[in-house]
Design an enzyme around this catalytic site. Structure first.
Site, short mmCIF file in Angstrom:
data_model
loop_
_atom_site.label_atom_id
_atom_site.label_comp_id
_atom_site.label_asym_id
_atom_site.label_seq_id
_atom_site.Cartn_x
_atom_site.Cartn_y
_atom_site.Cartn_z
N ASP A 180 0.86 -1.18 0.00
CA ASP A 180 0.00 0.00 0.00
C ASP A 180 0.90 1.23 0.00
O ASP A 180 1.50 1.57 1.02
CB ASP A 180 -0.92 0.03 1.22
CG ASP A 180 -2.00 1.09 1.11
OD1 ASP A 180 -1.72 2.16 0.52
OD2 ASP A 180 -3.12 0.88 1.61
N ARG A 241 -13.47 -4.22 -4.94
CA ARG A 241 -14.27 -3.91 -6.12
C ARG A 241 -13.75 -4.72 -7.29
O ARG A 241 -12.53 -4.87 -7.47
CB ARG A 241 -14.19 -2.41 -6.46
CG ARG A 241 -14.97 -1.51 -5.51
CD ARG A 241 -16.48 -1.75 -5.61
NE ARG A 241 -17.25 -0.79 -4.84
CZ ARG A 241 -17.57 -0.93 -3.56
NH1 ARG A 241 -17.15 -2.00 -2.91
NH2 ARG A 241 -18.31 -0.01 -2.94
N ASP A 264 -16.58 -11.61 -3.78
CA ASP A 264 -17.82 -11.03 -3.26
C ASP A 264 -18.27 -9.86 -4.13
O ASP A 264 -19.33 -9.27 -3.88
CB ASP A 264 -17.60 -10.56 -1.81
CG ASP A 264 -18.89 -10.12 -1.13
OD1 ASP A 264 -19.87 -10.87 -1.20
OD2 ASP A 264 -18.91 -9.02 -0.54
N GLU A 269 -23.35 -6.54 -11.40
CA GLU A 269 -24.08 -6.99 -10.22
C GLU A 269 -25.55 -6.62 -10.36
O GLU A 269 -25.87 -5.49 -10.73
CB GLU A 269 -23.48 -6.35 -8.96
CG GLU A 269 -22.04 -6.79 -8.70
CD GLU A 269 -21.47 -6.23 -7.39
OE1 GLU A 269 -22.21 -5.51 -6.67
OE2 GLU A 269 -20.30 -6.52 -7.09
N HIS A 288 -21.96 -9.92 -2.96
CA HIS A 288 -21.63 -8.58 -2.44
C HIS A 288 -22.32 -8.33 -1.11
O HIS A 288 -23.05 -7.34 -0.93
CB HIS A 288 -21.99 -7.49 -3.45
CG HIS A 288 -21.18 -6.24 -3.26
ND1 HIS A 288 -21.00 -5.31 -4.25
CD2 HIS A 288 -20.52 -5.75 -2.16
CE1 HIS A 288 -20.25 -4.31 -3.80
NE2 HIS A 288 -19.96 -4.56 -2.53
N GLY A 290 -20.41 -8.75 1.95
CA GLY A 290 -19.36 -8.75 2.98
C GLY A 290 -19.71 -7.91 4.19
O GLY A 290 -19.49 -8.33 5.33
#
Length: 329
Positions: A180, A241, A264, A269, A288, A290
């Site tokens: 990151d 995403r 997920d 979608e 989706h 979570g």
């Protein structure tokens, strides 16, 4: 204190505002509800924002742009019942000194729980073993039951979800590599089992979990070249995403059987009934959910901050401008 709830009347708002939660908000403020049953446009929200101290938003609500902020003569707090406020707040909101809070960190805790549960389900072969038992089979030796202990885990992006996941992983003898570029050098000092890594190193782990925000910079960040770095037999997890991964490249890898995936999030979608992912045995799919299905606690956390605003206390779930710029759009 005047509160405007921009979320339209309907099943979704009822999920976020069950009777007890709705009554709680109405007990601390004069509340105006969007009773239209339809999502307001920016023009409609602008017509209703004058005299409002707190605006409560949810999924599908319009962004508070400069035109709305200009009309918002009393607005001091924007409170979002969802996670990311990237498409709800705006530069104009922050320029006007309006505080922004959301349930982002609360939702993140539930997503991290989902990630850990899905990983453990995979490595312990719980789905396969359950299906076998229902078919009358009792031969566990035919399944590659493993353990999370001793694994290397690569986190691509850290963020709030990743931090909660690190807390969960303390209980396991794992080595975590975090890629990151936006975290400070001291961000991982409380986690002795975690090291910073470049993307290639993070991807070369036994388990790779994606936690980067969706921004113009990160869309398509994992293409065929990057996915090829994931080792044979590894597990790839995406609860962030779908657009962060090139779909065709991921499908190629899953077709080959080189590694497995827990997904997920999807490019379309809900996932179409005829989508190839539904036929791949090495893809563990959830719709989706979570963090988004556990809704009343999200609203309660936002109301907590509305009370703190009323009482002049520091806000606990505030989203500063620096965090807003990095949130999923």
């Amino acid at each position: 204190m005047n509160v405007l709830v921009a979320m339209p009347d309907g099943a979704l708002r009822e999920d976020f505002f069950p009777p007890s939660t709705k009554a709680r908000l109405e007990s601390i403020a004069d509340v105006t509800w969007n009773e239209s049953g339809e999502e307001w446009s920016r023009a409609e929200l602008r017509d209703r924002i004058r005299g409002v101290d707190v605006c409560v938003t949810g999924w599908g609500c319009p962004q508070l742009d400069a035109a709305i902020v200009e009309r918002a003569d009393d607005l001091e707090l924007l409170a979002h019942t969802g996670g990311s406020v990237a498409t709800i707040a705006s530069e104009a909101v922050y320029d006007a000194g309006i505080a922004v809070v959301s349930a982002n960190d609360v939702m993140a805790e539930y997503v991290a729980e989902h990630v850990l549960g899905a990983i453990l389900t995979h490595v312990r072969c719980l789905g396969e073993l359950d299906a076998a038992m229902h078919r009358g089979r009792t031969d566990p030796d035919s399944y590659a039951v493993g353990s999370l202990h001793g694994s290397t885990i690569g986190l691509v992006g850290l963020g709030t979800i990743g931090r909660f996941l690190l807390e969960h992983l303390r209980s396991f003898d794992v080595a975590v590599r975090v890629y990151d570029p936006y975290i400070d050098d001291d961000a991982l000092e409380d986690f002795p089992f975690v090291t910073r890594a470049d993307l290639e190193t993070a991807l070369s782990s036994d388990i790779v979990s994606l936690h980067a925000a969706r921004t113009p910079e990160t869309i398509g960040m994992l293409d065929a070249e990057e996915l090829a770095r994931i080792p044979d037999g590894a597990l790839f997890v995406n609860t962030a995403r779908a657009e962060l991964v090139v779909e065709d490249a991921l499908l190629d890898e899953l077709r080959s059987g080189r590694f497995s995936a827990i997904l997920d999030v999807f490019h379309e979608e809900p996932l179409p009934d005829d989508h190839e992912l539904r036929d791949l045995e090495n893809a563990f799919l959830t719709p989706h959910v979570g963090g988004s299905q556990i809704r009343p606690p999200l609203t309660e956390s936002v109301i907590d901050d509305i009370e703190r605003y009323r009482d002049g206390e520091p806000l606990e779930h505030e989203i500063p401008r620096s965090a807003w710029t990095l949130m999923t759009r």
